[in-house]
Design an enzyme around this catalytic site. Structure first.
Site, PDB file in Angstrom:
ATOM      1  N   LYS A 116      23.646  30.896  49.891  1.00 37.77           N
ATOM      2  CA  LYS A 116      22.969  30.783  51.099  1.00 37.77           C
ATOM      3  C   LYS A 116      21.704  31.702  50.893  1.00 37.77           C
ATOM      4  O   LYS A 116      20.604  31.647  51.733  1.00 37.77           O
ATOM      5  CB  LYS A 116      23.778  31.567  52.188  1.00 37.77           C
ATOM      6  N   LYS A 139      27.314  43.404  43.263  1.00 35.35           N
ATOM      7  CA  LYS A 139      26.746  43.582  44.553  1.00 35.35           C
ATOM      8  C   LYS A 139      25.732  44.688  44.590  1.00 35.35           C
ATOM      9  O   LYS A 139      24.819  44.724  45.138  1.00 35.35           O
ATOM     10  CB  LYS A 139      27.745  43.531  45.524  1.00 35.35           C
ATOM     11  N   LYS A 170      25.108  29.909  40.926  1.00 30.36           N
ATOM     12  CA  LYS A 170      26.002  29.363  41.841  1.00 30.36           C
ATOM     13  C   LYS A 170      25.192  28.980  43.079  1.00 30.36           C
ATOM     14  O   LYS A 170      24.429  29.785  43.697  1.00 30.36           O
ATOM     15  CB  LYS A 170      27.229  30.153  42.383  1.00 30.36           C
TER      16      LYS A 170
END
Ligand code: TRP
Length: 333
Positions: free
Chosen positions: A200, A114, A197
């Site tokens: 959103k 991240k 993947k």
């Protein structure tokens, strides 16, 4: 006979869950209610590990909760609650941070992923200690199993280590939870970039459960395929087409082999049409039920309050035992 206790959580970081969340997690949560004493948590404290607008945050938490109910989680049979409604998560979260080694936390690959782009320096300390709060979520309820995706395995390992560490160092307090990684779960990929993947953060390649039928159809019909013309399930060489097969299989609860037997050798068009129709058939009633709940804020509040109350009652004995075992003043006997 008492049913095994399970717990899982999902972050309210979007105005709608996407079909990867639904087919990969939520649908399994629904099925697991039958044979387990399920605790499902909208983890809003985890969502503030990155900057977020307060109005959006509140909205996303409500929409997420409503969607879990719409998916089929029964707030009577299961304990469905919002994390910040239960102060014990923060209380045990701090204890878990104090039990976790700095080096141990530094090895968490999700944090590294991240922060790969922006660098760890601009991340919050909360993002760094995210797995400690997650361990608290699980251990508070003495969960025996935790249904999660493969990406959460390392956090689960940490949770187990922390439970054992506490039990050895202080007193036998925690159930050491088993990961429950759903293996046969369809991995849904980005429709525009099937090497990634579905996420959103890339709306063009992402089908949201609350998208309109028109939006869903458009996104699936514009999905990237390849320069061949024949349908074949081959994730290596034909990731886009294989993804469409997986989506159709998931949406119709058929196996990939079954869908491949029907569409294999054919052209891409009919596969796309079938996939779009199948996803619309799942998403449309889901969206309608979600809207119904959001249109009745008093009922939604009632469900959330009730879930919070039940979760607080289940969590408190663990906090009491932990505080007492550690010699904290509030836990004096
Ligand atoms: N980290 C999980 C995810 O991103 C969400 C989560 C938070 C969770 N607390 C949890 C999952 C406890 C299982 C159990 O998917």
């Amino acid at each position: 006979m008492s049913r095994p206790r399970i717990l899982s959580g999902i972050q309210p970081t979007s105005e709608s869950f996407h079909i990867g969340n639904y087919f990969g997690a939520l649908r399994h949560w629904v099925a697991l209610q039958d044979d387990n004493d399920a605790f499902y948590c909208v983890v809003d404290l985890h969502a503030i590990t990155v900057p977020v607008d307060p109005v959006l945050q509140r909205e996303r938490t409500r929409v997420s909760y409503a969607q879990l109910v719409a998916a089929g989680i029964d707030p009577q049979r299961s304990t469905l609650f919002v994390q910040s409604d239960v102060p014990a998560h923060s209380q045990l979260g701090w204890v878990m941070m104090c039990l976790t080694g700095y080096g141990e936390a530094s090895r968490m690959t999700q944090f590294k992923d991240k922060t790969a782009k922006g660098g760890a320096g601009s991340a919050s300390v909360g993002l760094f200690t995210y797995p400690c709060l997650q361990a608290a979520d699980i251990l508070l309820y003495q969960a025996a199993a935790v249904p999660v995706g493969e990406d959460q395995r390392q956090h689960l390992e940490l949770t187990r280590d922390l439970a054992e560490r506490f039990n050895n160092r202080f007193a036998q307090t925690f159930v050491v939870p088993e990961p429950y990684i759903v293996k046969d779960t369809a991995k849904i990929l980005d429709l525009q970039d099937p090497s990634a993947k579905m996420s959103k953060s890339v709306p063009a390649g992402c089908v949201f459960m609350l998208d309109t039928p028109k939006q869903i159809t458009k996104k699936i019909k514009s999905a990237v395929t390849d320069s061949e013309t024949e349908v074949r399930y081959d994730p290596q060489n034909k990731p886009g087409v294989s993804n469409l097969i997986s989506i159709l299989a998931a949406a119709t609860e058929r196996t990939v082999a079954d869908v491949e037997a029907e569409f294999g050798g054919g052209m891409y068009g009919p596969l796309k049409v079938a996939a779009a129709e199948a996803v619309v058939a799942v998403a449309e009633p889901f969206a309608a039920r979600t809207r119904e709940l959001l249109d009745d804020p008093a009922e939604l509040d009632r469900l959330m309050d009730n879930g919070g109350q039940r979760a607080r009652e289940a969590a408190q004995p663990t906090v009491d035992a932990v505080y007492s075992a550690m010699g904290l003043q509030a836990g004096r006997v």
